[in-house]
Design a protein around this motif. Structure first.
Motif, PDB file in Angstrom:
ATOM      1  N   CYS A  36       0.857  -1.179   0.000  1.00 20.49           N
ATOM      2  CA  CYS A  36       0.000   0.000   0.000  1.00 20.49           C
ATOM      3  C   CYS A  36       0.898   1.235   0.000  1.00 20.49           C
ATOM      4  N   PRO A  37       0.662   2.166  -0.886  1.00 17.34           N
ATOM      5  CA  PRO A  37       1.479   3.383  -0.878  1.00 17.34           C
ATOM      6  C   PRO A  37       1.296   4.149   0.421  1.00 17.34           C
ATOM      7  N   PRO A  38       2.345   4.785   0.915  1.00 12.98           N
ATOM      8  CA  PRO A  38       2.205   5.611   2.118  1.00 12.98           C
ATOM      9  C   PRO A  38       1.187   6.730   1.889  1.00 12.98           C
ATOM     10  N   GLU A  39       0.584   7.188   2.979  1.00 15.75           N
ATOM     11  CA  GLU A  39      -0.379   8.285   2.900  1.00 15.75           C
ATOM     12  C   GLU A  39       0.236   9.506   2.230  1.00 15.75           C
ATOM     13  N   ASP A  40      -0.598  10.205   1.511  1.00 13.77           N
ATOM     14  CA  ASP A  40      -0.218  11.458   0.847  1.00 13.77           C
ATOM     15  C   ASP A  40       0.966  11.289  -0.091  1.00 13.77           C
ATOM     16  N   SER A  41       0.922  10.198  -0.866  1.00 16.12           N
ATOM     17  CA  SER A  41       1.984   9.928  -1.842  1.00 16.12           C
ATOM     18  C   SER A  41       1.853  10.772  -3.095  1.00 16.12           C
ATOM     19  N   GLY A  42       0.763  11.484  -3.224  1.00 16.59           N
ATOM     20  CA  GLY A  42       0.579  12.304  -4.417  1.00 16.59           C
ATOM     21  C   GLY A  42      -0.150  11.571  -5.519  1.00 16.59           C
TER      22      GLY A  42
ATOM     23  N   LEU B  27      -1.342   8.206  -7.832  1.00 15.05           N
ATOM     24  CA  LEU B  27      -0.604   7.167  -8.544  1.00 15.05           C
ATOM     25  C   LEU B  27       0.696   7.696  -9.140  1.00 15.05           C
ATOM     26  N   TRP B  28       0.599   8.859  -9.789  1.00 13.01           N
ATOM     27  CA  TRP B  28       1.789   9.387 -10.468  1.00 13.01           C
ATOM     28  C   TRP B  28       2.825   9.883  -9.474  1.00 13.01           C
ATOM     29  N   GLY B  29       2.393  10.460  -8.379  1.00 13.15           N
ATOM     30  CA  GLY B  29       3.330  10.886  -7.345  1.00 13.15           C
ATOM     31  C   GLY B  29       4.038   9.696  -6.708  1.00 13.15           C
ATOM     32  N   TYR B  30       3.276   8.627  -6.481  1.00 14.37           N
ATOM     33  CA  TYR B  30       3.847   7.407  -5.910  1.00 14.37           C
ATOM     34  C   TYR B  30       4.866   6.797  -6.870  1.00 14.37           C
ATOM     35  N   TYR B  31       4.497   6.685  -8.147  1.00 16.75           N
ATOM     36  CA  TYR B  31       5.439   6.135  -9.135  1.00 16.75           C
ATOM     37  C   TYR B  31       6.697   6.991  -9.244  1.00 16.75           C
ATOM     38  N   SER B  32       6.533   8.292  -9.142  1.00 12.28           N
ATOM     39  CA  SER B  32       7.687   9.188  -9.191  1.00 12.28           C
ATOM     40  C   SER B  32       8.620   8.909  -8.012  1.00 12.28           C
ATOM     41  N   LYS B  33       8.051   8.715  -6.828  1.00 14.00           N
ATOM     42  CA  LYS B  33       8.867   8.416  -5.649  1.00 14.00           C
ATOM     43  C   LYS B  33       9.591   7.082  -5.804  1.00 14.00           C
ATOM     44  N   LEU B  34       8.934   6.093  -6.399  1.00 12.67           N
ATOM     45  CA  LEU B  34       9.588   4.803  -6.621  1.00 12.67           C
ATOM     46  C   LEU B  34      10.760   4.938  -7.585  1.00 12.67           C
ATOM     47  N   GLU B  35      10.612   5.773  -8.594  1.00 13.23           N
ATOM     48  CA  GLU B  35      11.712   6.012  -9.533  1.00 13.23           C
ATOM     49  C   GLU B  35      12.876   6.703  -8.832  1.00 13.23           C
ATOM     50  N   ILE B  36      12.571   7.655  -7.976  1.00 10.84           N
ATOM     51  CA  ILE B  36      13.622   8.363  -7.231  1.00 10.84           C
ATOM     52  C   ILE B  36      14.403   7.382  -6.365  1.00 10.84           C
ATOM     53  N   LEU B  37      13.696   6.431  -5.747  1.00  6.55           N
ATOM     54  CA  LEU B  37      14.368   5.453  -4.869  1.00  6.55           C
ATOM     55  C   LEU B  37      15.298   4.508  -5.635  1.00  6.55           C
ATOM     56  N   LYS B  38      15.150   4.422  -6.942  1.00  5.46           N
ATOM     57  CA  LYS B  38      16.035   3.585  -7.755  1.00  5.46           C
ATOM     58  C   LYS B  38      17.364   4.283  -8.058  1.00  5.46           C
ATOM     59  N   ASP B  39      17.422   5.581  -7.760  1.00  2.00           N
ATOM     60  CA  ASP B  39      18.598   6.369  -8.118  1.00  2.00           C
ATOM     61  C   ASP B  39      19.146   7.100  -6.893  1.00  2.00           C
ATOM     62  N   PRO B  40      20.100   6.484  -6.166  1.00  2.00           N
ATOM     63  CA  PRO B  40      20.661   7.135  -4.975  1.00  2.00           C
ATOM     64  C   PRO B  40      21.311   8.496  -5.257  1.00  2.00           C
ATOM     65  N   LYS B  41      21.597   8.809  -6.511  1.00  2.00           N
ATOM     66  CA  LYS B  41      22.202  10.104  -6.859  1.00  2.00           C
ATOM     67  C   LYS B  41      21.145  11.186  -7.124  1.00  2.00           C
ATOM     68  N   HIS B  42      19.866  10.798  -7.132  1.00  2.00           N
ATOM     69  CA  HIS B  42      18.801  11.778  -7.373  1.00  2.00           C
ATOM     70  C   HIS B  42      18.805  12.792  -6.222  1.00  2.00           C
ATOM     71  N   PRO B  43      18.619  14.075  -6.530  1.00  2.00           N
ATOM     72  CA  PRO B  43      18.667  15.099  -5.476  1.00  2.00           C
ATOM     73  C   PRO B  43      17.598  14.916  -4.373  1.00  2.00           C
ATOM     74  N   ASP B  44      16.511  14.245  -4.671  1.00  2.00           N
ATOM     75  CA  ASP B  44      15.455  14.043  -3.678  1.00  2.00           C
ATOM     76  C   ASP B  44      15.517  12.665  -3.017  1.00  2.00           C
ATOM     77  N   TYR B  45      16.527  11.874  -3.342  1.00  2.00           N
ATOM     78  CA  TYR B  45      16.607  10.497  -2.846  1.00  2.00           C
ATOM     79  C   TYR B  45      16.528  10.422  -1.322  1.00  2.00           C
ATOM     80  N   ASP B  46      17.357  11.168  -0.620  1.00  2.00           N
ATOM     81  CA  ASP B  46      17.394  11.083   0.848  1.00  2.00           C
ATOM     82  C   ASP B  46      16.054  11.468   1.468  1.00  2.00           C
ATOM     83  N   ASP B  47      15.425  12.509   0.939  1.00  2.00           N
ATOM     84  CA  ASP B  47      14.130  12.947   1.474  1.00  2.00           C
ATOM     85  C   ASP B  47      13.048  11.892   1.260  1.00  2.00           C
ATOM     86  N   VAL B  48      12.995  11.314   0.071  1.00  2.00           N
ATOM     87  CA  VAL B  48      11.977  10.297  -0.229  1.00  2.00           C
ATOM     88  C   VAL B  48      12.237   9.042   0.591  1.00  2.00           C
TER      89      VAL B  48
END
Length: 113
Positions: A61-67, A69-90
């Motif tokens: 189940c996606p965490p609350e307030d994931s944004g 479907l598209w916001g959730y998928y975006s967060k999953l993509e960020i988690l695949k890339d440790p060099k992404h500027p938002d990686y640590d926050d996500v």
């Protein structure tokens, strides 16, 4: 035709399985999460089981307030890339132990009315 029913006035047992074999359950209208609920069969009640119960599902189940479907998928993509500027926050927001492919039907919670 999609008939909308008020879940506070209609019991699932009086509708699903009699008129229809599946339904779409929508919640969080800001994010538009939709689930397909499929009626398969009626089983004899087990006196040691609390109902309703979930027997199967797919993915976490996606965490609350994931944004949505598209916001959730975006967060999953960020988690695949440790060099992404938002990686640590996500990662901090979703949690180190979050696994999007994991599903445990025993962790599904139902609102008691």
């Amino acid at each position: 035709m999609h008939e909308k029913l008020d879940e506070t006035k209609i019991l699932v047992k009086d509708w699903l399985g009699k008129q229809y074999k599946q339904c779409r359950y929508s919640y969080d209208y800001g994010d538009d999460w939709n689930h397909t609920v499929l009626f398969e069969k009626i089983l004899d009640a087990d006196p040691n089981t609390n109902y309703p119960t979930c027997v199967n599902g797919k993915k976490a189940c996606p965490p609350e307030d994931s944004g949505g479907l598209w916001g959730y998928y975006s967060k999953l993509e960020i988690l695949k890339d440790p060099k992404h500027p938002d990686y640590d926050d996500v990662l901090e927001w979703m949690g180190d132990d979050f696994n999007p492919d994991e599903f445990d039907p025993n962790k599904v919670m139902f609102r008691q009315s």
